[in-house]
Design an enzyme around this catalytic site. Sequence first.
Site, short mmCIF file in Angstrom:
data_model
loop_
_atom_site.label_atom_id
_atom_site.label_comp_id
_atom_site.label_asym_id
_atom_site.label_seq_id
_atom_site.Cartn_x
_atom_site.Cartn_y
_atom_site.Cartn_z
N THR A 66 -4.34 -12.43 10.98
CA THR A 66 -4.66 -13.70 10.31
C THR A 66 -4.24 -14.86 11.21
OG1 THR A 66 -4.37 -12.67 8.16
CG2 THR A 66 -4.29 -15.07 8.22
N ASN A 67 -3.04 -14.74 11.81
CA ASN A 67 -2.56 -15.83 12.64
C ASN A 67 -3.41 -16.04 13.88
OD1 ASN A 67 0.12 -17.22 11.77
ND2 ASN A 67 0.20 -15.12 11.03
N GLY A 94 0.09 -20.21 18.53
CA GLY A 94 -0.88 -21.04 19.26
C GLY A 94 -0.93 -20.73 20.75
N SER A 135 -1.42 -3.55 10.38
CA SER A 135 -1.05 -4.43 9.27
C SER A 135 0.19 -5.25 9.62
CB SER A 135 -0.78 -3.59 8.02
OG SER A 135 -1.94 -2.87 7.70
N GLY A 194 -2.77 -5.43 -4.04
CA GLY A 194 -3.53 -5.53 -2.79
C GLY A 194 -4.51 -4.40 -2.53
N HIS A 232 -10.66 -2.41 11.40
CA HIS A 232 -9.57 -3.27 10.92
C HIS A 232 -9.35 -4.38 11.95
CE1 HIS A 232 -5.08 -3.42 9.43
NE2 HIS A 232 -5.82 -4.27 8.77
N ARG A 245 0.84 -1.19 0.00
CA ARG A 245 0.00 0.00 0.00
C ARG A 245 0.88 1.24 0.00
NH1 ARG A 245 -1.80 0.80 4.37
NH2 ARG A 245 -1.14 -1.04 5.53
P1 GTP Z 1 -2.43 -7.73 7.45
O1 GTP Z 1 -2.94 -8.75 6.52
O2 GTP Z 1 -1.33 -6.89 6.87
O3 GTP Z 1 -3.49 -6.87 8.04
O4 GTP Z 1 -1.61 -8.52 8.62
P2 GTP Z 1 -2.09 -9.40 9.89
O5 GTP Z 1 -2.38 -8.49 11.04
O6 GTP Z 1 -3.15 -10.35 9.49
O7 GTP Z 1 -0.73 -10.18 10.28
P3 GTP Z 1 -0.34 -11.73 10.12
O8 GTP Z 1 -1.16 -12.65 10.98
O9 GTP Z 1 -0.29 -12.05 8.68
O10 GTP Z 1 1.14 -11.72 10.71
C1 GTP Z 1 2.15 -10.89 10.21
C2 GTP Z 1 3.51 -11.41 10.60
O11 GTP Z 1 3.60 -11.51 12.02
C3 GTP Z 1 3.79 -12.81 10.05
O12 GTP Z 1 5.12 -12.86 9.58
C4 GTP Z 1 3.60 -13.71 11.25
O13 GTP Z 1 4.39 -14.87 11.16
C5 GTP Z 1 3.98 -12.82 12.43
N1 GTP Z 1 3.21 -13.17 13.66
C6 GTP Z 1 1.88 -13.38 13.75
N2 GTP Z 1 1.52 -13.73 15.01
C7 GTP Z 1 2.65 -13.70 15.75
C8 GTP Z 1 2.93 -13.96 17.14
O14 GTP Z 1 2.05 -14.28 17.95
N3 GTP Z 1 4.23 -13.83 17.53
C9 GTP Z 1 5.22 -13.47 16.66
N4 GTP Z 1 6.45 -13.37 17.13
N5 GTP Z 1 5.00 -13.25 15.34
C10 GTP Z 1 3.73 -13.35 14.90
C1 SPV Z 2 -3.00 -4.52 5.29
O1 SPV Z 2 -2.02 -3.87 4.86
O2 SPV Z 2 -3.54 -4.27 6.39
C2 SPV Z 2 -3.52 -5.65 4.49
C3 SPV Z 2 -3.02 -5.84 3.12
O3 SPV Z 2 -4.40 -6.35 4.97
S1 SPV Z 2 -3.76 -4.76 1.98
O4 SPV Z 2 -4.87 -5.44 1.34
O5 SPV Z 2 -2.75 -4.41 0.98
O6 SPV Z 2 -4.26 -3.58 2.65
MN MN Z 3 -4.99 -5.64 7.10
#
Ligand code: GTP
Ligand code: SPV
Ligand code: MN
Length: 581
Positions: free
Chosen positions: A254-255, A490, A249, A199, A227, A70
């Site tokens: 997601t995790n 987890g 972000s 994206g 968000h 973005r």
């Molecule tokens: P957007 O799609 O950009 O909105 O991101 P998101 O908030 O969904 O983040 P996502 O779950 O994809 O995690 C982003 C990064 O953080 C990845 O590389 C993960 O592996 C890492 N991550 C997620 N959860 C954890 C956690 O509990 N601990 C650590 N150390 N890293 C994490």
């Molecule tokens: C974020 O950046 O928070 C995302 C990816 O979820 S995007 O769709 O590019 O905004």
């Molecule tokens: Mn996002």
Amino acid sequence: MTTTLASLKEWVDSVAKLTEPDKVHWCDGSTAENERLVSKMLASGELLKLNHETYPDCYLHRSDPNDVARVEHLTFVCTANPDDAGPNNHWMEPAAAHEKIDALFAGAMKGRTLYVIPYCMGPIDSPFARLGVEITDSPYVVVNMRLMTRMGKDALARIEREGTFVKGLHSTGDLDPDKRFIMHFPEELSIKSIGSGYGGNALLGKKCHALRIASWQARQEGWLAEHMLIVGVENPQGETHYLACAFPSACGKTNLAMLIPPASQPGWKIWTLGDDIAWLHLDDDGQLRAINPEAGYFGVVPGTNAKTNKNAFDMIHHDTIYTNVGTTAENEPWWEDKKVGEPATDWKGNPYKAGNGAAAHPNSRFTVSAKQNPSYSTLAEAPDGVPLSAIVFGGRRRELAPLVYEARDWRHGVLMGAGVASETTAAATGEVGVVRRDPMAMKPFCGYNFADYWSHWLSFADRSKKLPRVFHVNWFRQDQDGRFLWPGFGENLRVLRWIIDRCDGRVGARETPIGFLPNASDIDTRDLELSENALESLLSVDIAQWQKEMAAVGEYLEGYGDRLPAELKDEQRRVLEALQS
Ligand code: GTP
Ligand code: SPV
Ligand code: MN
């Protein structure tokens, strides 16, 4: 195919006149249509087929190397009054913005097909769902929108019934960053985006519609567009609590949404409702309910492996579009921390060389249907959504913010959200790892003045006596050597359990000036490998540092001037005074 809705027909005709495409195609969302688009992109090289035995129906798209995230500095909210966009947005006067961007759209689709994508954000029969139409010249956008939204025939039928929809116009243009703009016109319910195929810049249903435009509408209509992930946590007795969590972000939404309970937590189950966006409404009983407007995930690839997130890892082994990952000699997708295979080619398509940068771009993404998630909750289709027990804010902070703490009430919770700060990530262009304020994880996405947004949040306390409790978490605290103090992924279930126990009034807490913290014995650490004193550090409040933080929050809020709700400033003062006494 075309439409019976005159306003839609006229808009498509006028865009075609301006952009001069070779052809106009109305998307019906069918499998056959998707197959034709995929074949076309395989022929043009826009998509590459990945190993069909190990990754059936998976494709790789390499975006232009200058178009991988973005672009916040090129994203505008164009309102008649600049104060309505606020200090949190870049602003342009609407007529000037249209003139500037329309000049770039003139003739932009010559030699290309104009696709009309009718889509629905939210379950197709939900009263809370909203409709949109994206016009684009990118077949990649079409196939992504098909996974991310309810797209095609049914959406068009509802648009024709209701007559209103958000208008989104997109063209990849010539990908010149100097001719790239993402413009929002909330007063006209329209979006114009040119010069990027990536994206959130290009899949207009996502951040542009479901957050920037929707947040504006939500304020007028009394709801919230956030968000946030939405997750159901089922205890061994079979009761499920729903949480909505706002993290910036690439900070773990997601995790967390698809968390796998560790072996030490038998009987617990996780149900995923959404991983990025939540629309929240109060029902007639004052219960806050959440729907996920999206139908798929556009998730961060690096870091996904069988240990961190097996469900995600398995989910992306079929019917997945990868963007900007590397590949192995066997033509499988490869990314950093995948833990299997070796990269042969990097995300730009060059032979991979160690020391020459990452194989996968740090913001490389997968696009998949939510239904492929093993923990998918069918309640994601429930028209009224799910009732929320808690709202959880979070950020990525090396220091300061404890593992978890709870706000004393809604007003304090709003301050907690407004004060969120987080290290920047690769999800947007610019420097990575710099701490910045990201209120409610909405800094890049709130389509109006944050001061008005906080007033709107505060107003919910006047409308309901049973709002969800509000918490803050931080999975990213580090020790002096830069190692994470908390194992995360987890194991985060242990923190969710404390949150749920608090919601049910089952567990006490330690009151501090910043809120309620867990007593260390109330966090289950069975079978957990924590370094010495880790939990103590994770649950400590450094008063001197927090005085600085709260003063900085105060200064930040001052930046919103007269529109800032006095209530929020009073709350900040209350916390600062508590820290000082
Ligand atoms: P957007 O799609 O950009 O909105 O991101 P998101 O908030 O969904 O983040 P996502 O779950 O994809 O995690 C982003 C990064 O953080 C990845 O590389 C993960 O592996 C890492 N991550 C997620 N959860 C954890 C956690 O509990 N601990 C650590 N150390 N890293 C994490
Ligand atoms: C974020 O950046 O928070 C995302 C990816 O979820 S995007 O769709 O590019 O905004
Ligand atoms: Mn996002």
